[in-house]
Design a protein around this motif. Structure first.
Motif, short mmCIF file in Angstrom:
data_model
loop_
_atom_site.label_atom_id
_atom_site.label_comp_id
_atom_site.label_asym_id
_atom_site.label_seq_id
_atom_site.Cartn_x
_atom_site.Cartn_y
_atom_site.Cartn_z
N SER A 197 0.82 -1.21 0.00
CA SER A 197 0.00 0.00 0.00
C SER A 197 0.85 1.26 0.00
O SER A 197 0.59 2.20 -0.75
CB SER A 197 -0.92 0.02 1.22
OG SER A 197 -1.79 -1.08 1.20
N VAL A 198 1.88 1.27 0.81
CA VAL A 198 2.73 2.45 0.91
C VAL A 198 3.53 2.66 -0.36
O VAL A 198 3.66 3.77 -0.86
CB VAL A 198 3.65 2.33 2.15
CG1 VAL A 198 4.69 3.41 2.16
CG2 VAL A 198 2.82 2.39 3.42
N VAL A 199 4.06 1.57 -0.91
CA VAL A 199 4.87 1.70 -2.13
C VAL A 199 4.00 2.07 -3.32
O VAL A 199 4.37 2.93 -4.12
CB VAL A 199 5.66 0.40 -2.39
CG1 VAL A 199 6.36 0.45 -3.73
CG2 VAL A 199 6.67 0.17 -1.29
N VAL A 200 2.83 1.47 -3.45
CA VAL A 200 1.91 1.83 -4.53
C VAL A 200 1.44 3.27 -4.37
O VAL A 200 1.24 3.98 -5.36
CB VAL A 200 0.71 0.85 -4.57
CG1 VAL A 200 -0.39 1.35 -5.49
CG2 VAL A 200 1.18 -0.52 -5.02
N GLY A 201 1.34 3.73 -3.14
CA GLY A 201 0.93 5.11 -2.88
C GLY A 201 1.97 6.14 -3.20
O GLY A 201 1.69 7.34 -3.19
N GLY A 245 12.33 7.65 1.49
CA GLY A 245 11.25 7.93 2.40
C GLY A 245 10.37 9.09 1.98
O GLY A 245 9.65 9.65 2.79
N LYS A 246 10.42 9.46 0.71
CA LYS A 246 9.56 10.55 0.24
C LYS A 246 8.16 10.01 0.01
O LYS A 246 7.98 8.98 -0.64
CB LYS A 246 10.09 11.11 -1.08
CG LYS A 246 11.47 11.69 -0.99
CD LYS A 246 11.95 12.09 -2.36
CE LYS A 246 13.41 12.50 -2.30
NZ LYS A 246 13.92 12.79 -3.63
N GLY A 247 7.18 10.68 0.54
CA GLY A 247 5.81 10.23 0.37
C GLY A 247 4.87 11.07 1.21
O GLY A 247 5.28 12.00 1.89
N SER A 248 3.60 10.74 1.14
CA SER A 248 2.61 11.49 1.90
C SER A 248 1.58 10.53 2.48
O SER A 248 1.45 9.39 2.05
CB SER A 248 1.91 12.51 0.99
OG SER A 248 1.15 11.85 0.01
N VAL A 249 0.86 11.03 3.44
CA VAL A 249 -0.19 10.23 4.06
C VAL A 249 -1.31 9.99 3.05
O VAL A 249 -1.85 8.89 2.96
CB VAL A 249 -0.73 10.93 5.33
CG1 VAL A 249 -1.91 10.19 5.90
CG2 VAL A 249 0.37 11.06 6.36
N ALA A 250 -1.63 11.01 2.27
CA ALA A 250 -2.68 10.86 1.27
C ALA A 250 -2.30 9.80 0.24
O ALA A 250 -3.15 9.00 -0.19
CB ALA A 250 -2.94 12.20 0.58
N GLY A 251 -1.04 9.77 -0.16
CA GLY A 251 -0.59 8.75 -1.10
C GLY A 251 -0.69 7.36 -0.52
O GLY A 251 -1.06 6.40 -1.21
N ALA A 252 -0.35 7.23 0.76
CA ALA A 252 -0.46 5.92 1.41
C ALA A 252 -1.91 5.47 1.50
O ALA A 252 -2.20 4.28 1.33
CB ALA A 252 0.17 5.98 2.80
N ILE A 253 -2.82 6.39 1.74
CA ILE A 253 -4.23 6.05 1.81
C ILE A 253 -4.74 5.63 0.43
O ILE A 253 -5.47 4.64 0.31
CB ILE A 253 -5.06 7.23 2.38
CG1 ILE A 253 -4.72 7.43 3.85
CG2 ILE A 253 -6.55 7.01 2.19
CD1 ILE A 253 -5.30 8.68 4.46
N VAL A 254 -4.33 6.34 -0.61
CA VAL A 254 -4.73 5.97 -1.96
C VAL A 254 -4.16 4.61 -2.32
O VAL A 254 -4.85 3.77 -2.92
CB VAL A 254 -4.28 7.05 -2.97
CG1 VAL A 254 -4.44 6.58 -4.40
CG2 VAL A 254 -5.06 8.33 -2.76
N GLY A 255 -2.91 4.36 -1.96
CA GLY A 255 -2.31 3.05 -2.20
C GLY A 255 -3.04 1.94 -1.47
O GLY A 255 -3.25 0.86 -2.03
N ALA A 256 -3.45 2.21 -0.24
CA ALA A 256 -4.21 1.21 0.53
C ALA A 256 -5.56 0.93 -0.13
O ALA A 256 -6.00 -0.23 -0.19
CB ALA A 256 -4.41 1.68 1.96
#
Length: 73
Positions: free
Chosen positions: A8-12, A19-30
């Motif tokens: 989920s985190v990697v797809v997001g 370690g670049k990423g966002s919470v919104a991206g992790a939610i979309v990946g999930a």
């Protein structure tokens, strides 16, 4: 569950190297990973096929991440 979380985190969009990423991206990946798993369950796919597909999605996401970082350099 760990594989689902990592997928989920990697797809997001979170980078495994920096370690670049966002919470919104992790939610979309999930949401994407859970929709994929739900669709495979509704299609009555065997559990080992679901694991293979989940692993392939993770491999593709990591490959895309490393490819995009290599292209930046």
């Amino acid at each position: 569950y760990e594989t689902d979380a990592i997928s989920s985190v990697v797809v997001g969009g979170t980078s495994l190297t920096g370690g670049k990423g966002s919470v919104a991206g992790a939610i979309v990946g999930a949401l994407l990973v859970s929709c994929l798993m739900n669709a495979m369950s509704l299609l009555n796919m065997d559990s080992y096929v679901q694991s293979i597909v989940k692993g392939l999605v993770l491999i593709l996401a990591v490959w895309f991440d490393t490819y995009s970082h290599a292209k930046e350099k």
